[in-house]
Design an enzyme around this catalytic site. Structure first.
Site, mmCIF file in Angstrom:
data_model
loop_
_atom_site.group_PDB
_atom_site.id
_atom_site.type_symbol
_atom_site.label_atom_id
_atom_site.label_comp_id
_atom_site.label_asym_id
_atom_site.label_seq_id
_atom_site.Cartn_x
_atom_site.Cartn_y
_atom_site.Cartn_z
ATOM 1 N N HIS A 149 10.807 0.208 -20.445
ATOM 2 C CA HIS A 149 12.225 -0.058 -20.135
ATOM 3 C C HIS A 149 12.743 0.969 -19.112
ATOM 4 O O HIS A 149 13.700 1.709 -19.362
ATOM 5 C CB HIS A 149 13.012 0.043 -21.454
ATOM 6 N N GLU B 54 12.322 -3.172 -15.507
ATOM 7 C CA GLU B 54 11.409 -3.028 -16.637
ATOM 8 C C GLU B 54 10.204 -3.953 -16.504
ATOM 9 O O GLU B 54 10.351 -5.109 -16.132
ATOM 10 C CB GLU B 54 12.163 -3.377 -17.927
HETATM 11 O O1 TA6 Z 1 16.475 -4.612 -21.278
HETATM 12 C C1 TA6 Z 1 17.793 -4.984 -21.245
HETATM 13 C C2 TA6 Z 1 18.405 -4.790 -22.601
HETATM 14 O O2 TA6 Z 1 17.737 -5.563 -23.562
HETATM 15 C C3 TA6 Z 1 19.885 -5.127 -22.478
HETATM 16 O O3 TA6 Z 1 20.249 -6.344 -23.076
HETATM 17 C C4 TA6 Z 1 20.592 -3.896 -22.930
HETATM 18 O O4 TA6 Z 1 21.420 -3.987 -23.971
HETATM 19 C C5 TA6 Z 1 19.528 -2.831 -22.887
HETATM 20 O O5 TA6 Z 1 18.297 -3.432 -23.021
HETATM 21 C C6 TA6 Z 1 19.660 -1.557 -23.674
HETATM 22 O O6 TA6 Z 1 19.338 -1.668 -25.006
HETATM 23 P P1 TA6 Z 1 19.529 -0.443 -25.973
HETATM 24 O O7 TA6 Z 1 19.082 -0.896 -27.324
HETATM 25 O O8 TA6 Z 1 18.661 0.667 -25.444
HETATM 26 O O9 TA6 Z 1 20.993 -0.084 -25.918
#
Ligand code: TA6
Length: 282
Positions: free
Chosen positions: A155, A257
């Site tokens: 990510h 990502e």
């Molecule tokens: O990868 C994108 C995502 O799934 C978004 O929907 C967003 O909310 C982000 O990840 C962050 O997630 P987190 O659980 O780290 O706040």
């Protein structure tokens, strides 16, 4: 600069600082096998890390390269984005050559993970550093007697000088699910992705290479094994709602990502899967 590995304290978390002989460096916390810093040979930090991130057992770090496994996002029975990012991984190897430094971390199933996800596995993160390049690989071995099924991602929070001026090339004509519009399937018609509002897109089977104009050099992003790409920036309102981000934190980041999220990866007993994301500064 000499080639070396140092165990350091990173905001209270044990971490490994890796340096390659040619002057690149990275810091990886044992918590999450999380790359929290990458400075290529040419210098300058290339990963965004939130100044308000917690650095504590059981809590995800906001920024760097969170390892998402065995569930991407909130869709499923596991904690959001799985448990790998909130567990302590073991450093199992560190090695340096003339122009690279490499560290390997492992996470295996315990009674604690089995209570969440009944699977026998060994997950491995390999971080390979050298010159203006960084490679991060996630490998998963099924060590049990039943098939396992998971989704996963690296990510990555890329650091950008100002997100509205950043450009992302390499997604023109690609289909994506817009998570801000109920996962509507759309086609990217733009030559370049320019962020001027909330972006949360999952591109299944995405093109192999993207180029991020960061405002401080071009970052070439490639991947192997991960079929999908997710592009995320929370923008003003959602960022303000995140306790671990400064209100203007979204301006300094764009997540690009490498993911296996559109459909689950299935690994038979005794088999393995791997996915890699590579970064090169040009
Ligand atoms: O990868 C994108 C995502 O799934 C978004 O929907 C967003 O909310 C982000 O990840 C962050 O997630 P987190 O659980 O780290 O706040």
């Amino acid at each position: 600069m000499t080639t070396q590995f140092d165990t350091i304290d990173f905001h209270g978390l044990p971490a490994l600082r890796m340096r390659s002989a040619d002057g690149a460096s990275a810091i990886v916390t044992m918590h999450g096998a999380h790359v929290v810093s990458w400075q290529p040979k040419r210098g300058g930090e290339r990963l965004f890390l939130s100044e308000r991130s917690p650095f504590a057992t059981g809590k995800p770090i906001r920024g760097g390269i969170p390892v998402i496994f065995p569930q991407f996002g909130p869709d499923g029975p596991l904690p959001r984005h799985g448990f790998a990012r909130t567990r302590d991984w073991a450093l199992v190897d560190q090695h340096a050559g003339e122009d690279f430094a490499r560290g390997i971390w492992q996470l295996t199933n315990t009674a604690d993970t089995e209570a969440l996800w009944p699977a026998a596995f060994t997950a491995e993160i390999t971080v390979l550093l050298g010159g203006d390049r960084l490679d991060v690989e996630l490998a998963v071995d099924n060590t049990g007697t039943a098939s396992i099924s998971f989704t996963a991602a690296l990510h990555t929070y890329c650091k950008v000088r100002e997100v509205e001026l950043a450009t992302l090339d390499g997604l023109e004509g690609a289909r994506y699910r817009d998570q801000t519009q109920g996962k509507r399937l759309l086609t990217d018609g733009d030559e370049q992705l320019v962020v001027s509002g909330e972006v949360d897109r999952l591109y299944p089977d995405a093109p192999p290479e993207q180029v991020l104009g960061t405002g401080d050099g071009k970052l070439i992003l490639t991947r192997e094994g991960f079929p999908d790409i997710v592009v995320w920036n929370p923008w003003e309102e959602k960022c303000a709602a995140l306790a671990d981000m400064a209100p203007d934190g979204f301006r300094g980041m764009l997540c690009v990502e490498a993911a296996a999220a559109a459909k689950p990866v299935i690994v038979a007993p005794g088999e393995s899967w791997s996915g890699r994301q590579s970064f090169e500064l040009r």
